[in-house]
Write an enzyme that holds these catalytic residues in place. Structure first.
Site, mmCIF file in Angstrom:
data_model
loop_
_atom_site.group_PDB
_atom_site.id
_atom_site.type_symbol
_atom_site.label_atom_id
_atom_site.label_comp_id
_atom_site.label_asym_id
_atom_site.label_seq_id
_atom_site.Cartn_x
_atom_site.Cartn_y
_atom_site.Cartn_z
ATOM 1 N N TYR A 69 -55.115 15.566 13.058
ATOM 2 C CA TYR A 69 -53.801 16.141 13.321
ATOM 3 C C TYR A 69 -53.143 15.480 14.522
ATOM 4 C CZ TYR A 69 -50.037 19.285 14.375
ATOM 5 O OH TYR A 69 -48.782 19.783 14.619
ATOM 6 N N TRP A 83 -49.090 13.854 16.312
ATOM 7 C CA TRP A 83 -47.735 13.331 16.142
ATOM 8 C C TRP A 83 -47.669 11.811 16.098
ATOM 9 C CZ3 TRP A 83 -42.470 15.494 17.016
ATOM 10 C CH2 TRP A 83 -42.403 16.836 16.610
HETATM 11 N N1 LIG Z 1 -51.445 25.515 25.033
HETATM 12 C C1 LIG Z 1 -50.717 24.984 24.061
HETATM 13 N N2 LIG Z 1 -51.249 24.040 23.266
HETATM 14 C C2 LIG Z 1 -50.500 23.482 22.298
HETATM 15 C C3 LIG Z 1 -49.167 23.891 22.077
HETATM 16 C C4 LIG Z 1 -48.636 24.909 22.910
HETATM 17 O O1 LIG Z 1 -47.477 25.342 22.768
HETATM 18 N N3 LIG Z 1 -49.432 25.419 23.900
HETATM 19 N N4 LIG Z 1 -48.428 23.307 21.080
HETATM 20 C C5 LIG Z 1 -49.147 22.758 19.949
HETATM 21 C C6 LIG Z 1 -48.285 21.951 19.091
HETATM 22 S S1 LIG Z 1 -46.884 22.734 18.484
HETATM 23 C C7 LIG Z 1 -48.578 20.689 18.714
HETATM 24 S S2 LIG Z 1 -47.603 19.936 17.519
HETATM 25 C C8 LIG Z 1 -49.745 19.979 19.247
HETATM 26 C C9 LIG Z 1 -49.473 18.490 19.497
HETATM 27 O O2 LIG Z 1 -50.656 17.799 19.626
HETATM 28 P P1 LIG Z 1 -50.770 16.238 19.313
HETATM 29 O O3 LIG Z 1 -49.740 15.835 18.307
HETATM 30 O O4 LIG Z 1 -52.182 15.951 18.996
HETATM 31 O O5 LIG Z 1 -50.373 15.608 20.724
HETATM 32 P P2 LIG Z 1 -49.856 14.166 21.104
HETATM 33 O O6 LIG Z 1 -50.029 14.040 22.573
HETATM 34 O O7 LIG Z 1 -48.484 13.953 20.567
HETATM 35 O O8 LIG Z 1 -50.891 13.209 20.379
HETATM 36 C C10 LIG Z 1 -50.532 12.046 19.727
HETATM 37 C C11 LIG Z 1 -51.535 10.973 20.094
HETATM 38 O O9 LIG Z 1 -51.268 9.829 19.288
HETATM 39 C C12 LIG Z 1 -51.338 8.669 20.107
HETATM 40 N N5 LIG Z 1 -50.545 7.610 19.447
HETATM 41 C C13 LIG Z 1 -49.233 7.336 19.580
HETATM 42 N N6 LIG Z 1 -48.898 6.301 18.802
HETATM 43 C C14 LIG Z 1 -50.013 5.912 18.160
HETATM 44 C C15 LIG Z 1 -50.295 4.880 17.211
HETATM 45 O O10 LIG Z 1 -49.436 4.118 16.796
HETATM 46 N N7 LIG Z 1 -51.576 4.792 16.756
HETATM 47 C C16 LIG Z 1 -52.557 5.627 17.191
HETATM 48 N N8 LIG Z 1 -53.780 5.443 16.699
HETATM 49 N N9 LIG Z 1 -52.319 6.599 18.096
HETATM 50 C C17 LIG Z 1 -51.067 6.738 18.559
HETATM 51 C C18 LIG Z 1 -50.823 9.110 21.436
HETATM 52 O O11 LIG Z 1 -51.236 8.230 22.457
HETATM 53 C C19 LIG Z 1 -51.433 10.519 21.539
HETATM 54 O O12 LIG Z 1 -52.707 10.495 22.124
HETATM 55 O O13 LIG Z 1 -50.171 20.603 20.458
HETATM 56 C C20 LIG Z 1 -50.424 21.998 20.298
HETATM 57 N N10 LIG Z 1 -51.050 22.516 21.506
HETATM 58 N N1 LIG Z 2 -39.673 17.950 25.378
HETATM 59 C C1 LIG Z 2 -40.472 18.329 24.365
HETATM 60 N N2 LIG Z 2 -39.926 18.862 23.257
HETATM 61 C C2 LIG Z 2 -40.722 19.260 22.235
HETATM 62 C C3 LIG Z 2 -42.133 19.104 22.275
HETATM 63 C C4 LIG Z 2 -42.678 18.549 23.484
HETATM 64 O O1 LIG Z 2 -43.911 18.390 23.611
HETATM 65 N N3 LIG Z 2 -41.832 18.181 24.485
HETATM 66 N N4 LIG Z 2 -42.907 19.479 21.217
HETATM 67 C C5 LIG Z 2 -42.263 19.636 19.914
HETATM 68 C C6 LIG Z 2 -43.110 20.425 19.010
HETATM 69 S S1 LIG Z 2 -44.473 19.684 18.318
HETATM 70 C C7 LIG Z 2 -42.830 21.690 18.650
HETATM 71 S S2 LIG Z 2 -43.820 22.511 17.548
HETATM 72 C C8 LIG Z 2 -41.663 22.392 19.191
HETATM 73 C C9 LIG Z 2 -42.070 23.798 19.612
HETATM 74 O O2 LIG Z 2 -40.981 24.554 19.911
HETATM 75 P P1 LIG Z 2 -41.213 26.026 20.502
HETATM 76 O O3 LIG Z 2 -42.279 26.710 19.771
HETATM 77 O O4 LIG Z 2 -39.899 26.655 20.554
HETATM 78 O O5 LIG Z 2 -41.760 25.616 21.947
HETATM 79 P P2 LIG Z 2 -42.253 26.356 23.246
HETATM 80 O O6 LIG Z 2 -41.699 25.534 24.357
HETATM 81 O O7 LIG Z 2 -43.705 26.565 23.204
HETATM 82 O O8 LIG Z 2 -41.580 27.792 23.213
HETATM 83 C C10 LIG Z 2 -40.200 28.013 23.414
HETATM 84 C C11 LIG Z 2 -40.044 29.152 24.378
HETATM 85 O O9 LIG Z 2 -40.537 30.350 23.819
HETATM 86 C C12 LIG Z 2 -40.849 31.216 24.897
HETATM 87 N N5 LIG Z 2 -41.909 32.115 24.504
HETATM 88 C C13 LIG Z 2 -43.249 31.894 24.497
HETATM 89 N N6 LIG Z 2 -43.905 32.986 24.062
HETATM 90 C C14 LIG Z 2 -42.963 33.910 23.774
HETATM 91 C C15 LIG Z 2 -42.997 35.254 23.259
HETATM 92 O O10 LIG Z 2 -44.036 35.810 22.960
HETATM 93 N N7 LIG Z 2 -41.791 35.863 23.062
HETATM 94 C C16 LIG Z 2 -40.604 35.272 23.360
HETATM 95 N N8 LIG Z 2 -39.483 35.952 23.105
HETATM 96 N N9 LIG Z 2 -40.551 34.029 23.869
HETATM 97 C C17 LIG Z 2 -41.704 33.363 24.052
HETATM 98 C C18 LIG Z 2 -41.270 30.344 26.062
HETATM 99 O O11 LIG Z 2 -40.649 30.771 27.260
HETATM 100 C C19 LIG Z 2 -40.870 28.952 25.622
HETATM 101 O O12 LIG Z 2 -40.189 28.209 26.588
HETATM 102 O O13 LIG Z 2 -41.141 21.687 20.319
HETATM 103 C C20 LIG Z 2 -40.911 20.316 20.031
HETATM 104 N N10 LIG Z 2 -40.140 19.781 21.128
HETATM 105 MO MO LIG Z 3 -45.697 21.210 17.174
#
Ligand SMILES: Nc1nc2c(c(=O)[nH]1)N[C@H]1C(S)=C(S)[C@@H](COP(=O)(O)OP(=O)(O)OC[C@H]3O[C@@H](n4cnc5c(=O)[nH]c(N)nc54)[C@H](O)[C@@H]3O)O[C@H]1N2
Ligand SMILES: Nc1nc2c(c(=O)[nH]1)N[C@H]1C(S)=C(S)[C@@H](COP(=O)(O)OP(=O)(O)OC[C@H]3O[C@@H](n4cnc5c(=O)[nH]c(N)nc54)[C@H](O)[C@@H]3O)O[C@H]1N2
Ligand SMILES: [Mo]
Length: 768
Positions: free
Chosen positions: A111, A113
């Site tokens: 999994y 991005w």
């Molecule tokens: N506590 C907490 N944890 C969370 C979340 C949260 O809200 N709170 N959010 C969750 C969510 S929504 C998501 S989507 C996940 C995201 O989790 P990930 O998608 O696993 O996080 P990334 O850091 O984007 O990891 C992408 C990796 O791919 C590598 N990469 C980039 N380009 C390439 C390439 O061309 N080839 C290869 N082989 N590698 C490459 C980057 O260096 C990086 O290490 O995290 C989750 N974890």
């Molecule tokens: N700059 C930047 N943008 C991103 C990403 C990133 O890593 N960096 N990740 C991308 C990815 S993979 C995803 S999935 C999306 C995720 O998008 P979201 O899920 O919207 O991301 P978060 O920033 O975890 O949450 C948004 C807000 O929800 C609020 N929140 C948290 N828990 C609760 C709750 O229980 N109730 C309420 N009402 N509010 C709450 C927090 O204050 C938080 O700032 O973002 C995407 N956009």
């Molecule tokens: Mo995500």
């Protein structure tokens, strides 16, 4: 027009300046009114000590073979090898695992991005390679909103369809009177969209709505989840209580006869059981405004007034994706749909509900969906899979049964784990538990370009290129721009494209032809582009040929003439355009789900107290929100200048309310230890009243940096909040991640804080 080469990633499109074959500057795409500052964060780390420039094998693994001293992952030095040495070694190991244990002993859900660019998509390359040699155990759904991916198809017939047809900002502006945002409209998140961004639209969407008179309510623990300019009313409910607030709103609508019975009759299934639950007829507890206010720590009158305002004009309800990443994360989305149905505005301009405005750039954008082609991943050879966030359970409990969306499933016995294009040391919860699980497989292979924690904890590291070092085409299903990405620099050392790596391994295993189908990378890019162009043509739209695209660098796929309004067709004719649910209607009560018999996810939306929240009596008094970082995407480019610029004293900032800080003798800028039973990390205290008292915020993304390498109980010196978060499924239905249900405490760190070493490469042995 500038003729500098274009590159794209999930955070935007840029023109790149080069000197002596190296990228030295990046400017936002000339059509982008709001380019993200994240992109140039790669410039200073494209080479240097954090860059992986040769295949690497962990010393104990190399000397003792697979399974040797797995507790020394993250401790041992690495030995640098040539590709000629590495390929037969890894090919032999793959054969051993497959012959001895079967293909399902390989876990390659992988999994993550990765990078934008349709051909060089690392997880697709990995999966295609493994499918040519019999397959692998895979994963389904995402960390973003797994609970909704499981739940919403039962309610609406599909989740993705409605995510991709979110009512656009131009329908909101001029139509929406009240925009009620659970989790805010976080513009920080709108910097990103999976697959690439042409132009950023969230800020302008908000501004247009505001100018047209839309009023905003921000229900969130963070005031900063809404731009100050919106002048939003801020309701700082306790985190994870949104479902209770929505039920309280539903009760008021019922009680005051403000609900639209005709809409409920015509378009919805099963309102009665929900009504009986809301009124308390089924369990003796009326879910009235007082009840909700008690749970959410809001004023009952505020909830009642909000319900009345919502019923008195055109209302849009936005539910942030974060609401799914918490215990019982299925419920808030379902409850929001039920309340929107009661308001009867679903399918009308600017009304109804939307999943997470500004969670990414596309939500609320105005685009025609792109039926884009992708690299074919081949025939699946293995049926086994897991819900993606159950990775630690999988590794720790081979043979154990578990529930998932109505099925009873069994974890296979994993011997080899392979990650390409994702980072579990970023994304997974309870890193200490994951580290224990990480010791179980005999071999862990990782494709990476930088020495992050995942690479440091692997046995075999295969160095890959970055998006600057390869040409590709990029487009997203939810973005109107197609970009011809140009290669602007050469990869350092032995780093090579993931495709080249898998092709080399396929050659060692005698399956090169099956892997490439005789196509060179350029042929594949053309193939993917032509498939896309053909599909677009079938929709009556035209795309330039690839050579022409490369001349201009970009193409704008024309958006629809009218603003997108989610479910307008269903509203116009609910029989001809029936939803793909058993009833063809919105299932406020869902018999399928009720029949699963899950007490943690019954047949209609319910309030279930989360395992950790401010209403729980326990030792930890603060609710930790580990939301998405402003200065990067997840862990990507954390080592680069832009992300480092957002740190304080080299560590992740922790936002604390001044009252919570004062009660603990914590001052602005202090190094603090955030802790609970699962772990602890060091952050830099940032005092602010943008946060609700009792809540702390530490963004995700700081590279995990254990004070004692290899020790699952080690303190993280850098501030990765996933050492604190719980690793538990949302429910038996969704099994999604629950990072946002996390209690902690915080104290001033006394003494000299240990130096941050997150960006130091491991010890590397160069032989010969
Ligand atoms: N506590 C907490 N944890 C969370 C979340 C949260 O809200 N709170 N959010 C969750 C969510 S929504 C998501 S989507 C996940 C995201 O989790 P990930 O998608 O696993 O996080 P990334 O850091 O984007 O990891 C992408 C990796 O791919 C590598 N990469 C980039 N380009 C390439 C390439 O061309 N080839 C290869 N082989 N590698 C490459 C980057 O260096 C990086 O290490 O995290 C989750 N974890
Ligand atoms: N700059 C930047 N943008 C991103 C990403 C990133 O890593 N960096 N990740 C991308 C990815 S993979 C995803 S999935 C999306 C995720 O998008 P979201 O899920 O919207 O991301 P978060 O920033 O975890 O949450 C948004 C807000 O929800 C609020 N929140 C948290 N828990 C609760 C709750 O229980 N109730 C309420 N009402 N509010 C709450 C927090 O204050 C938080 O700032 O973002 C995407 N956009
Ligand atoms: Mo995500």
């Amino acid at each position: 027009m500038s003729r500098l080469p274009l590159t794209t990633n999930h955070w935007g499109t840029y023109r790149v300046r080069t000197e002596n074959g190296r990228a030295v500057g990046m400017e936002g795409f000339e059509h982008d009114p709001d380019p993200s500052p994240i992109g140039p964060g790669i410039l200073d780390v494209q080479d240097g000590p954090t860059r992986i420039t040769a295949p690497m094998v962990r010393q104990s693994w190399l000397e003792g073979g697979p399974g040797t001293a797995t507790e020394r992952r993250g401790v041992d030095p690495f030995v640098a090898l040539s590709w000629e040495e590495l390929e037969p070694l890894l090919a032999t190991e793959l054969k051993r695992v497959i012959e001895t244990h079967g293909n399902n002993a390989i876990y390659a859900g992988s999994y993550g991005w990765a990078s934008a660019g349709r051909f060089h998509h690392a997880p697709s390359q990995l999966k295609r390679f493994l499918n040519t040699i019999g397959g692998f155990t895979s994963s389904v759904f995402t960390y973003s909103f797994a609970a909704a991916e499981a739940m919403i198809p039962h309610v609406l017939g599909s989740f993705r369809e409605f995510l991709n047809t979110t009512t656009s900002w131009d329908s909101i502006a001029g139509n929406t009177d009240l925009f009620v945002a659970f989790g805010g409209v976080p513009v920080k998140n709108g910097q990103i969209d999976s697959g690439g961004v042409g132009v950023h639209v969230q800020r302008s969407g908000l501004e247009k709505a505001k100018a047209a008179g839309t009023e905003f309510v921000n229900i969130s623990p963070l005031r900063s989840d809404m731009l100050d300019e919106m002048g939003a009313e801020w309701l700082a409910a306790r985190p994870n209580t949104d479902t209770a607030v929505l039920l309280g709103i539903a009760h008021t609508l019922l009680n005051e006869n403000l609900h639209d019975r005709a809409f409920l009759d015509r378009y919805c299934e099963g309102f009665e059981p929900f009504r009986a639950y809301v009124t308390g007829a089924t369990d003796g507890v009326a879910k009235d405004a007082e009840w909700a206010a008690e749970i959410a720590a809001l004023d009952a009158q505020t909830i009642r007034d909000l319900a009345r305002r919502m019923a008195s004009g055109r209302t849009m309800i936005s539910v942030a994706w974060s609401l799914t990443r918490q215990d019982h994360g299925e419920q808030a989305f379902w409850a929001a749909i039920a309340v929107a149905a009661m308001l009867g505005q679903i399918g009308l301009p600017g009304g109804g509900f939307g999943f997470g405005y500004s969670a990414s750039n596309s939500i609320g954008g105005h685009y025609s969906q792109m039926p884009g082609g992708s690299l074919p991943q081949g025939e699946k050879g293995v049926a086994d899979y897991i819900p993606v966030a159950r990775i630690s359970d999988l590794l720790l409990n081979p043979g154990q049964e578990f529930d998932f969306d109505g099925q009873r499933m069994t974890y296979p016995d994993i011997r080899l784990v392979w990650w390409a294009g994702g980072n579990p040391f970023h994304h997974h919860q309870d890193i200490g538990r994951m580290l224990r699980a990480w010791r179980r497989p005999e071999t862990i292979v990782v494709n990476e370009w930088c020495w992050n924690a995942m690479a440091k904890h692997a046995d075999i590291v295969l160095p890959c290129t970055t998006h600057l070092e390869r040409s590709d085409i990029s487009f997203s299903q939810r973005d109107p721009y197609i970009i011809a990405m140009e290669k602007v620099s050469e990869a350092p050392g032995l780093a090579r494209d993931d495709h080249a790596t898998f092709r080399g391994l396929a050659r060692s295993l005698g399956v090169e032809e099956a892997f490439t189908e005789g196509r060179e990378p350029e042929d594949w890019i053309r193939w993917i582009y032509d498939v896309t162009r053909q599909r677009v043509a079938e929709q009556g739209r035209e795309m330039p040929g690839l050579d022409e695209l490369r001349e201009t660098g970009w193409h704008l796929n024309p958006p629809p003439d009218e603003p997108v309004v989610m479910m307008s067709a269903f509203r116009a004719d609910p029989v001809a355009n029936a939803l793909k649910t058993p009833s063809g209607k919105i299932e406020i009560f869902c018999q399928t789900v009720a029949d699963f018999g899950y007490d943690d996810c019954p047949g209609h939306p319910v309030w279930r107290a989360p395992i950790e929240w401010l209403g729980a009596v326990g030792r930890y008094p603060l609710h930790l929100i580990s939301n998405q970082p402003t200065h990067k995407l997840h862990s990507q480019l954390d080592h680069g200048s832009v992300s480092r610029g957002g740190k304080r004293k080299g560590r992740e900032p922790a936002i604390l309310h001044p009252d919570d800080a004062a009660a603990r003798g914590i001052a602005e800028g202090d190094i603090v230890r955030v802790f609970n039973d699962r772990g602890a990390c060091l952050c830099t205290a940032t005092l602010s009243d943008v946060i609700r008292p009792g809540v702390m915020q530490v963004s995700t993304g700081a590279w995990y940096d254990p004070a004692v390498p290899g020790d699952p109980d080690a303190l993280c010196k850098h501030g990765n909040p996933n050492v604190l978060t719980p690793d538990r499924g949302t429910s038996r239905l969704g099994q999604g991640p629950t990072a946002h249900s996390c209690l902690v405490d915080v104290e001033r760190f006394e003494g000299v804080p240990p130096a941050v070493t997150a960006f130091d490469p491991p010890e590397i042995i160069h032989r010969g």
